[in-house]
Design an enzyme around this catalytic site. Sequence first.
Site, PDB file in Angstrom:
ATOM      1  N   CYS A  58       0.850  -1.202   0.000  1.00 59.91           N
ATOM      2  CA  CYS A  58       0.000   0.000   0.000  1.00 59.91           C
ATOM      3  C   CYS A  58       0.877   1.239   0.000  1.00 59.91           C
ATOM      4  O   CYS A  58       1.819   1.345   0.779  1.00 59.91           O
ATOM      5  CB  CYS A  58      -0.888  -0.013   1.245  1.00 59.91           C
ATOM      6  SG  CYS A  58      -1.933   1.434   1.391  1.00 59.91           S
ATOM      7  N   CYS A  64       0.735   6.102   7.139  1.00 63.66           N
ATOM      8  CA  CYS A  64      -0.534   5.735   7.792  1.00 63.66           C
ATOM      9  C   CYS A  64      -0.294   4.873   9.022  1.00 63.66           C
ATOM     10  O   CYS A  64       0.553   3.990   9.021  1.00 63.66           O
ATOM     11  CB  CYS A  64      -1.406   4.980   6.787  1.00 63.66           C
ATOM     12  SG  CYS A  64      -2.958   4.388   7.485  1.00 63.66           S
ATOM     13  N   CYS A  67      -1.691   0.246   9.509  1.00 66.40           N
ATOM     14  CA  CYS A  67      -0.991  -1.042   9.401  1.00 66.40           C
ATOM     15  C   CYS A  67       0.407  -0.913   9.997  1.00 66.40           C
ATOM     16  O   CYS A  67       1.047   0.131   9.864  1.00 66.40           O
ATOM     17  CB  CYS A  67      -0.860  -1.466   7.938  1.00 66.40           C
ATOM     18  SG  CYS A  67      -2.426  -1.868   7.152  1.00 66.40           S
ATOM     19  N   CYS A 362      -9.480 -12.412  21.079  1.00 67.61           N
ATOM     20  CA  CYS A 362      -8.739 -11.412  20.307  1.00 67.61           C
ATOM     21  C   CYS A 362      -7.573 -10.873  21.134  1.00 67.61           C
ATOM     22  O   CYS A 362      -7.033  -9.814  20.821  1.00 67.61           O
ATOM     23  CB  CYS A 362      -9.669 -10.282  19.861  1.00 67.61           C
ATOM     24  SG  CYS A 362     -10.525  -9.501  21.229  1.00 67.61           S
TER      25      CYS A 362
END
Length: 407
Positions: A58, A64, A67, A362
């Site tokens: 990306c 960003c 990620c 999680c």
Amino acid sequence: MQVFKIERLGHQGDGIAPGPVFAPMTLPDEEVSGSLDGDRLADIRVLTPSPERVSPPCRHFKSCGGCQLQHASDALVAEWKVEMVKQALDAHGLSTHFRPIITSPAQSRRRAVFSARRNRKSALAGFHARASNQVIATPNCKLVDRALLAGLRVSERLAELCASRRNELNVTVTLSDGGLDVSAAGGPDADRSKLVEMAGLAERFDLARLTWNNEIIVTRRPPIHSFAGIEIVPPPSAFLQATKEGETALRDAVQEVVSGAKSIIDLFAGCGTFALPLAAQARVHAVEASHDMVQTLNKGWRNGNDLRQVTSETRDLFRNPVRADELSYLDACVIDPPRAGARAQVHELARASIARIAYVSCNPRTFARDAAALIDAGYELDWVQVVDQFRWSTHVELASSFTLTSA
Ligand SMILES: C[S@@+](CC[C@H](N)C(=O)[O-])C[C@H]1O[C@@H](n2cnc3c(N)ncnc32)[C@H](O)[C@@H]1O
């Protein structure tokens, strides 16, 4: 400039050199140079790249904050995520069989929370920049489903229309079978004319539903989701598994653990991701803290075909766990708590002697803590299936199987 050798990846995805020195976007075995700022390395240059280093897919990756691990090969990320769970279990003296990780493909995230800010002339929507509160535009994001990217323009228009310049909007965009389901929060209350304009915006972008500060402005089509063929319409911003592939992998694992059971309890049931499909084979009691999600689950069951009985309960399982005596008549349990895990509920499960438990988690750390409590109570941890539906991030998700071997 000093030179450092990276030894491992930390929990936040940073490379770690002896010290410890944290070096973002570096990989184990790399030699890097940089200047130390406390325990963090800045102005990093990679002197000897790892063979596991790849070009980030990306083009927003460098700036960003969405990620953390696009510079690492899929194989390295997979191994690291499995290792996170192994280490968490090892801290409690536990080990088990690990099934091969199941990773969701790129551009499969069906839900994202975009940040949107109004500026003097227009507005900007995207994710936060790395280690920053600044919002950056991410129109070519490779993480989210392509259809979700239209939600960025919707978020910008909403911010232009209604947000104050002081506050950021959080816009949850979910891809449903009926189209985009958009729920914005963090803006001021909207007056009548703004509401009319928002409804127009929903029309222009062909949204399924638009919600502002928890108030549904318009439902143009029901934002339907199908759990293995059973349709539900979730409340705005409700929890759903992050990708369809991840949901399927977790559901398959859960179904395997509880197969053959005639009566099942689903704890932290959400809108019925597991409970509703399981009702094809067994009576299910679903427990969840959110009243709206319980209502959704009930409606899904009433509209479903050939399902056994599903009963449900709105209950805070941290403060008021289902007691051992309420559990003891059941054949199997599914438990899928939030990140904090389920200490109080597992304490009751440990005294209830249910034959099979499918634990979905999680958070490897709280999972390992709860697993240790179950194993102390006579359960065996048969296997763990790591499911990566948060590709390129440091999130780790898993399903697991516990069988009672001695009471
Ligand atoms: C990880 S989600 C799992 C939901 C569902 N199993 C699924 O797969 O869609 C955790 C769920 O626990 C619920 N929850 C959070 N805190 C809770 C509490 N104290 N008691 C009961 N449910 C809670 C959330 O509303 C959410 O639906």
